[in-house]
Design a protein around this motif. Sequence first.
Motif, PDB file in Angstrom:
ATOM      1  N   LEU A 164      -9.718   3.351  -6.496  1.00 11.81           N
ATOM      2  CA  LEU A 164      -9.296   4.449  -5.624  1.00 11.81           C
ATOM      3  C   LEU A 164     -10.506   5.328  -5.364  1.00 11.81           C
ATOM      4  CD1 LEU A 164      -6.712   5.484  -4.261  1.00 11.81           C
ATOM      5  CD2 LEU A 164      -6.367   6.999  -6.217  1.00 11.81           C
ATOM      6  N   VAL A 186      -5.637   4.653   2.396  1.00 11.57           N
ATOM      7  CA  VAL A 186      -4.383   5.284   1.982  1.00 11.57           C
ATOM      8  C   VAL A 186      -4.093   6.482   2.886  1.00 11.57           C
ATOM      9  CG1 VAL A 186      -3.164   6.380   0.063  1.00 11.57           C
ATOM     10  CG2 VAL A 186      -4.760   4.500  -0.379  1.00 11.57           C
ATOM     11  N   ALA A 230       0.986   3.939  -2.793  1.00  8.65           N
ATOM     12  CA  ALA A 230       0.715   5.331  -2.446  1.00  8.65           C
ATOM     13  C   ALA A 230       1.850   6.248  -2.904  1.00  8.65           C
ATOM     14  CB  ALA A 230       0.502   5.457  -0.936  1.00  8.65           C
ATOM     15  N   GLY A 248       0.816  -1.216   0.000  1.00  6.70           N
ATOM     16  CA  GLY A 248       0.000   0.000   0.000  1.00  6.70           C
ATOM     17  C   GLY A 248       0.844   1.258   0.000  1.00  6.70           C
ATOM     18  N   LEU A 304      -8.223   2.733  -0.880  1.00  2.00           N
ATOM     19  CA  LEU A 304      -7.867   1.890  -2.012  1.00  2.00           C
ATOM     20  C   LEU A 304      -8.447   0.493  -1.792  1.00  2.00           C
ATOM     21  CD1 LEU A 304      -6.233   1.423  -4.655  1.00  2.00           C
ATOM     22  CD2 LEU A 304      -4.325   0.686  -3.200  1.00  2.00           C
TER      23      LEU A 304
END
Length: 978
Positions: free
Chosen positions: A335, A416, A294, A290, A422
Amino acid sequence: MKHKKFSMAFFSGMILLLAGTGSLMIAAMGQINEKMNVSANTTLLNSTRMISDSLLNNFSSDQQQLETCAKLFSRINLGQPKTLVRALAEYADATTFFRFYFIGNDGTGWDSAGDPLKAADLNFDEIALSQGKTGYSDAYIGASGRLQITYQTPVKIDGELAGALYADKTMANYHSPSLFTFSGGAGSAFVIQGDDGAWIIDSSASNTDDLYAFLTKQNNDSVHLDTLKKLIAESRSGTIRIQYHQQSSFLCFIPLDSSHHWYLISILPQNILQQESSEILQLVSFTLIGLLVALVLIMILLLSRQALSSREQERKRREQLFQVISENVDFAFLLYTPSKHEVEMVSENVQFLFNIDPQEVVSHPERLFQRCGLSPQDAAGQAFLNGRLTQRLRFEYQTGTENELQRWIEIYFIPVHSDQYLAVLHETSAEHHMRQDLADALRQSQENNQARTAFFSSMSHDIRTPMNGIIGMTIIAQAHLNEPEKVADCLDKISVASQHLLDLINEVLDMSRIESGKISLKKEPVNLPRLIADVLVLVKPDLTKKQQTLHIRSSALIYDTVIGDILHLQKILLNLLSNAVKYTPPEHDLTIGVREEICSENKINVIFTMEDTGIGMTPEFLSRIFTPFERAQDSRISQISGTGLGMAITKNIVDMMSGTIQVESQVGVGSKFTVTLPLTLAEAPWIKETSLAGSAVLVVDDDPDTCEGLRALLEPEKVQVTCAYTGQQGIDAALLAHQEGRDYLGIIMDWKMDGLNGIEAARRIRAQIPSRIPIILLSAYNWEDAEQEALAAGINGFLTKPIFRNELIEKLTCELIPPETTSPAETRHKTNQWPAEDFTGMRVLLAEDNELNREIAFELLNSCGIQITCAQDGQQAFDLVCGQPAGTFDLILMDIHMPGMNGYQATAAIRGLADPDKAGLPIIAMTADAFEEDIQKCIAAGMNEHIAKPIQYALLFEILRRYQPAKPRNEETTHEQN
């Protein structure tokens, strides 16, 4: 240019940042893993100590309970035994102790059952009366017959010791599942003797005497066990890695009671113990993913802002990069900004992966989740869509019902940051199916193992059946040594049963071959009448025992010899007939049918049918009747032995013969099996010339099919056939023909008929007609049981169903127009005599290491005039060939498995001799290796022929004749090499 350099520097910095972050995370993961392992061991040790504290609390509570009872006990009159016993019994009823007893200062006392006892009789170390101490004994086998301990405390009155109170309790009472199992049942705890590891509390019912035997049974090596013994002997605590139920596990050991050297043992699989560590590492891994995602998104955002002036262009660039990622992996991404309830980006592969348009997801993101199996009320989905997601979540969802295509979708809900979530979606159906397939394979393997176990336990019956016939006939023969005919008959039956026993052994050896399809079929002449007669001999004892009636129906059978595999043809018929006998109640009927269909000039279809009036089979079982190890689940057959392999073997053999097998069955009515086998004729059918033309024969049989079959066989020989369907009709027809002066040339009379049977009908014909019309008795059974009665009634000969043309013509020619009068017993005796063979002057070298086999071969061959030289192994045989002049031996009979030089090696050595006469000696393999590949191996080794043990002497003599020299020798040099 400056801007470009700045972008490159920024981009390089971001890469270094990602690399540094990844390295730090990997290092951190290693540290976390190490610390979590230490923490896991500490957790197991603490859990074990908690179990120890709970168990010691139980001991302490029971001790306090006894002390309370002792205080109450001190208030009663100890001089009154009845009062004392009543109080002890009340304590036993009111507590978990199964026995109380009191012993006074004089060393005598009473127990709660009213039985007197003495201190000297106690089976444990007594401390309450002798030392005035409170405590409990070591574990021992006591009055309960099980492992127990005894609590003891002094009884004082006015401060003076008046005796001691004791209470027995079994260790099983302390075996609480909630205490001795933990971690959802994956962990187990035990109590052992520290001195030798003997069980005090065995929570796993291991069926072993001690911990070390249990761990040995779990495939732990002696090094780990010795280490554990040493640590326990030193009264230390700790953990050690072991194997437990085929899993890597940890064993924790701590002293439980120093006074008795008891140890508390706990065992927990490593994957359970480190589950928390694994989840944390997995969480860190996905956090890293993640974080990396990100960071990539942030990098894309910053670079886009530098390169583009408008927000729309920036958005398109980010989406383009996002789609490139999604197109190259099987993950879909979403997203989402919860504060705006807006989808910022969705990967285009949702169209391919989940059959939903990306634009539809943008406007209705909840529909994507619904396609993945989330319900509208799913908590994780609602937290994601409504901005309540506070931590990373992972769930797996299923779509589709049992009647539809089922899929499993794994979704990661990742915050996120506070206003951007996400969702990562991935299909895991393949992994699910793989796990299911592995589980199914394990279950199938376990079922197969259980079925094989049942098969081997049932095989004992099938082996004992022919063995019983061999032993029984041997006993009968021994009891009638002065009756050659009876002994010959017993030997015939012993031969048949022995052959069947050999066939059974071959069946067990061939089992793996049948399952793998590697079994081979022989091509040898098969005499169908003899084949059927041998099968009937084998099942006749069971038919007689159950008083069942066997009918044989056949059409006109012309061809009696075909090319096939005798063993496997017999196996087909025997399996079908023996099953019919087993599953048909006593006094019921069974019917065998045989007919032929001509396919071409040298091929026929032989069709066997087996009908019974037994219990029948359900349609459900019929669908799997040919599955190996299958037996119907029916209480009526629970006591009937069987392997569950008969039908599977039969089906395999029929398939290998390019035949078919069909089954019809109805519960409570019976079953019918039809087997069709395409077989090649041994040669052009031999039509024997007869002198029966113009004669008349009377056929008496209550089965119209048999009558018509005999008519079809005899009328082409220009024999006039008259049929009668009862015994009385036969008598009337014979009397009428006699009165008209046209006596029949002969009468063929069925034995078993409704009303008047064949023997009685023959007796009445003899009584009423002076002329000796030959009468042949026709039967579906062996006629030996009624031979004497039949002969006394005037029967001249016997004929067994089903009837083949050549056999019928031969019997009619022999019995109706006999060249000389011989009794059936004399005829049978002649057929049982050893064939007259003369090999006078022939010289044979016999290489055989087994003394009994060597003696049998020596005696039989020597009786035929053969001069035999014996060798006990291959080396002696080779030396004899080398040391004697060429032409000394006519052939060699060579065993294969011999000490030193075996048969293959001896053959190779002889074939390598320089003298061509010696090197070319015929060598015949005589071995118990009887499979087709064994025969080919012998031929490849240079041997000329192969004879399988047990030896068929007719085959042996045939081979000897083939190699018998034209001019016999007169020398007699029979000897044995030692």
